[in-house]
Design a protein around this motif. Sequence first.
Motif, PDB file in Angstrom:
ATOM      1  N   ASN A  53       6.975  71.093 -40.019  1.00  0.00           N
ATOM      2  CA  ASN A  53       6.882  72.525 -40.238  1.00  0.00           C
ATOM      3  C   ASN A  53       8.245  73.049 -40.664  1.00  0.00           C
ATOM      4  O   ASN A  53       9.279  72.397 -40.438  1.00  0.00           O
ATOM      5  N   LYS A  54       8.292  74.220 -41.271  1.00  0.00           N
ATOM      6  CA  LYS A  54       9.559  74.840 -41.644  1.00  0.00           C
ATOM      7  C   LYS A  54      10.344  75.223 -40.394  1.00  0.00           C
ATOM      8  O   LYS A  54       9.772  75.689 -39.403  1.00  0.00           O
ATOM      9  N   ASP A  55      11.675  75.029 -40.438  1.00  0.00           N
ATOM     10  CA  ASP A  55      12.474  75.506 -39.321  1.00  0.00           C
ATOM     11  C   ASP A  55      12.755  77.003 -39.489  1.00  0.00           C
ATOM     12  O   ASP A  55      12.388  77.629 -40.497  1.00  0.00           O
ATOM     13  N   PHE A  56      13.410  77.589 -38.504  1.00  0.00           N
ATOM     14  CA  PHE A  56      13.581  79.044 -38.458  1.00  0.00           C
ATOM     15  C   PHE A  56      14.319  79.570 -39.685  1.00  0.00           C
ATOM     16  O   PHE A  56      13.901  80.561 -40.301  1.00  0.00           O
ATOM     17  N   PHE A  57      15.440  78.918 -40.068  1.00  0.00           N
ATOM     18  CA  PHE A  57      16.257  79.433 -41.154  1.00  0.00           C
ATOM     19  C   PHE A  57      15.576  79.243 -42.509  1.00  0.00           C
ATOM     20  O   PHE A  57      15.737  80.066 -43.414  1.00  0.00           O
ATOM     21  N   VAL A  58      14.820  78.174 -42.668  1.00  0.00           N
ATOM     22  CA  VAL A  58      14.078  77.984 -43.911  1.00  0.00           C
ATOM     23  C   VAL A  58      13.046  79.095 -44.073  1.00  0.00           C
ATOM     24  O   VAL A  58      12.866  79.666 -45.155  1.00  0.00           O
ATOM     25  N   LYS A  59      12.356  79.443 -42.991  1.00  0.00           N
ATOM     26  CA  LYS A  59      11.393  80.544 -43.040  1.00  0.00           C
ATOM     27  C   LYS A  59      12.087  81.875 -43.304  1.00  0.00           C
ATOM     28  O   LYS A  59      11.651  82.671 -44.143  1.00  0.00           O
ATOM     29  N   GLN A  60      13.183  82.123 -42.574  1.00  0.00           N
ATOM     30  CA  GLN A  60      13.870  83.416 -42.685  1.00  0.00           C
ATOM     31  C   GLN A  60      14.402  83.651 -44.093  1.00  0.00           C
ATOM     32  O   GLN A  60      14.357  84.772 -44.608  1.00  0.00           O
ATOM     33  N   PHE A  89      12.841  30.708 -40.873  1.00  0.00           N
ATOM     34  CA  PHE A  89      12.231  32.015 -40.641  1.00  0.00           C
ATOM     35  C   PHE A  89      13.006  33.037 -41.453  1.00  0.00           C
ATOM     36  O   PHE A  89      14.243  33.042 -41.460  1.00  0.00           O
ATOM     37  N   PHE A  90      12.273  33.926 -42.157  1.00  0.00           N
ATOM     38  CA  PHE A  90      12.905  34.958 -42.985  1.00  0.00           C
ATOM     39  C   PHE A  90      12.190  36.279 -42.760  1.00  0.00           C
ATOM     40  O   PHE A  90      10.963  36.328 -42.734  1.00  0.00           O
ATOM     41  N   ASN A  91      12.979  37.358 -42.584  1.00  0.00           N
ATOM     42  CA  ASN A  91      12.415  38.680 -42.343  1.00  0.00           C
ATOM     43  C   ASN A  91      13.136  39.708 -43.201  1.00  0.00           C
ATOM     44  O   ASN A  91      14.371  39.695 -43.320  1.00  0.00           O
ATOM     45  N   LEU A  92      12.359  40.599 -43.817  1.00  0.00           N
ATOM     46  CA  LEU A  92      12.920  41.668 -44.643  1.00  0.00           C
ATOM     47  C   LEU A  92      12.308  42.992 -44.207  1.00  0.00           C
ATOM     48  O   LEU A  92      11.094  43.099 -44.028  1.00  0.00           O
ATOM     49  N   GLU A  93      13.175  44.001 -44.028  1.00  0.00           N
ATOM     50  CA  GLU A  93      12.715  45.310 -43.585  1.00  0.00           C
ATOM     51  C   GLU A  93      13.358  46.394 -44.453  1.00  0.00           C
ATOM     52  O   GLU A  93      14.557  46.335 -44.746  1.00  0.00           O
ATOM     53  N   ARG A  94      12.565  47.376 -44.851  1.00  0.00           N
ATOM     54  CA  ARG A  94      13.037  48.513 -45.636  1.00  0.00           C
ATOM     55  C   ARG A  94      12.702  49.794 -44.884  1.00  0.00           C
ATOM     56  O   ARG A  94      11.544  50.002 -44.487  1.00  0.00           O
ATOM     57  N   VAL A  95      13.712  50.651 -44.679  1.00  0.00           N
ATOM     58  CA  VAL A  95      13.520  51.925 -43.992  1.00  0.00           C
ATOM     59  C   VAL A  95      14.048  53.036 -44.896  1.00  0.00           C
ATOM     60  O   VAL A  95      15.198  52.980 -45.339  1.00  0.00           O
ATOM     61  N   MET A  96      13.220  54.039 -45.161  1.00  0.00           N
ATOM     62  CA  MET A  96      13.619  55.196 -45.966  1.00  0.00           C
ATOM     63  C   MET A  96      13.257  56.466 -45.200  1.00  0.00           C
ATOM     64  O   MET A  96      12.090  56.693 -44.888  1.00  0.00           O
ATOM     65  N   ILE A  97      14.266  57.259 -44.888  1.00  0.00           N
ATOM     66  CA  ILE A  97      14.068  58.486 -44.122  1.00  0.00           C
ATOM     67  C   ILE A  97      14.737  59.632 -44.875  1.00  0.00           C
ATOM     68  O   ILE A  97      15.905  59.527 -45.260  1.00  0.00           O
ATOM     69  N   ASP A  98      14.025  60.711 -45.067  1.00  0.00           N
ATOM     70  CA  ASP A  98      14.577  61.952 -45.603  1.00  0.00           C
ATOM     71  C   ASP A  98      14.533  62.984 -44.485  1.00  0.00           C
ATOM     72  O   ASP A  98      13.454  63.424 -44.073  1.00  0.00           O
ATOM     73  N   ARG A  99      15.719  63.364 -43.988  1.00  0.00           N
ATOM     74  CA  ARG A  99      15.842  64.251 -42.831  1.00  0.00           C
ATOM     75  C   ARG A  99      16.198  65.659 -43.289  1.00  0.00           C
ATOM     76  O   ARG A  99      17.045  65.851 -44.148  1.00  0.00           O
ATOM     77  N   ALA A 100      15.584  66.645 -42.647  1.00  0.00           N
ATOM     78  CA  ALA A 100      15.715  68.028 -43.086  1.00  0.00           C
ATOM     79  C   ALA A 100      17.051  68.634 -42.681  1.00  0.00           C
ATOM     80  O   ALA A 100      17.598  68.341 -41.609  1.00  0.00           O
ATOM     81  N   ASN A 101      17.574  69.495 -43.538  1.00  0.00           N
ATOM     82  CA  ASN A 101      18.724  70.346 -43.252  1.00  0.00           C
ATOM     83  C   ASN A 101      18.401  71.757 -43.731  1.00  0.00           C
ATOM     84  O   ASN A 101      17.538  71.953 -44.592  1.00  0.00           O
ATOM     85  N   SER A 102      19.113  72.723 -43.197  1.00  0.00           N
ATOM     86  CA  SER A 102      19.013  74.087 -43.716  1.00  0.00           C
ATOM     87  C   SER A 102      20.427  74.648 -43.834  1.00  0.00           C
ATOM     88  O   SER A 102      21.213  74.571 -42.891  1.00  0.00           O
ATOM     89  N   ILE A 103      20.766  75.159 -45.008  1.00  0.00           N
ATOM     90  CA  ILE A 103      22.082  75.741 -45.281  1.00  0.00           C
ATOM     91  C   ILE A 103      21.915  77.242 -45.432  1.00  0.00           C
ATOM     92  O   ILE A 103      21.114  77.712 -46.252  1.00  0.00           O
ATOM     93  N   THR A 104      22.685  77.982 -44.629  1.00  0.00           N
ATOM     94  CA  THR A 104      22.647  79.437 -44.686  1.00  0.00           C
ATOM     95  C   THR A 104      24.069  79.959 -44.873  1.00  0.00           C
ATOM     96  O   THR A 104      24.921  79.771 -43.992  1.00  0.00           O
TER      97      THR A 104
END
Length: 397
Positions: A53-60, A89-104
């Motif tokens: 969901n939108k955070d407070f500053f994104v909504k405001q 034994f071979f293991n491959l892992e891929r992690v992609m995260i886009d984390r929210a920020n709000s700039i005011t």
Amino acid sequence: PLEAVAEFQVTTNQYDAEFGRTTGAIINAISKAGTNAFHGVAGGLWQDASMTNKDFFVKQNGLTKPDTQLQTYRANLGGPVVKDKAHFFFNLERVMIDRANSITIPAHPEFNSSPVTQDRVWNTLARFDHQLSLNHTWAVRWLRESSPQLNQIVPVMLTVPVVVTLPVTENAAREENDVDQTLVATLNSVLGGNRLNTVRVNFTQEDVSFANPNFNANGQDQTALLPQLNFLTFVDQQNAVAQTRVNNAYQIDDTMSWFVTGLGGSHDLKFGGQYEYVGARSAAQDNANGTFSFRTDQFFNASDPRTYPERLMIRAPGPLTWYQKAHFIAAFAQDKWHVSDRTTVSVGLRYDLEVQPISEVDNPDFPDPMEYPLDTNNIAPRIGVTYDLLGDGRSVV
């Protein structure tokens, strides 16, 4: 990587003498190994912005909701190279995260935004096991993780003339580039029916930089970049942070396990020694691009003296680089004496020695390197008793 872990143990207190150099948890992780049959796993996880969901500053501020996401993909394969002798034994892992920020930025609403910080992780593990003979096995394991964090929105703390934290625009974002890897070789030798000796050699490296994106893009030369602009209530144009470090550690340890019966019960004896050399080369080019400080939030205008900066701070004459090194030596002996089916007595002794000769500084304008004191009294005895109250293994003191 989670799919490469066969089992793990977390010990938070009552350490045996085998463990030292920490007051927190001891974590043992055992990686998976190949077998005589081929086995593999593949899987994935995906979450998108519809689950947030939108955070407070994104909504405001009426901004677009950040396009957050979490994606993980993993796969492994293990099997025989030579049946009953060698396995991989071979293991491959891929992690992609886009984390929210709000700039005011109230003084300049055009800078208000809702960017994302991007984590882009590659995690690779490879393991090879070989049965040399009935009594000797060896294994090698390599683990590498590349985990850059892009577009970090980190407020800037100023201490002059007073302590204040200023928000940053997207132009003044930072990033972290981090590559960690370990290489471990282990030799297990069965010496008779009641003794096992394990020799382990380990190399660990962390190669990390904390800086603005342009620093890493131009070959890590902060002096060639635009200056940071500190306005009255926000920071713009560039980030002055520029730090790098390469930390290498080399370790060898030998542990003998000896199981003895008689002598008033059975004894799990274990003793051994460890040696580790650590060297960390660090460099700081913070503020080599300079920082202009303004007394207002107005942008610079050559025809308006009120917009001129009041202060320029810059690192001179050049970067600060130094090399820290340390030697760690340890020895231990312990006995878990099973007096009866209900009583066990644990006795052990450990000694640790940390030697830090000097911190070598390459910058001639920096004070003389520091000689660290030698701490030689790290003798750590261990003693404990466990008793099974009812003999059923359900209540132990």
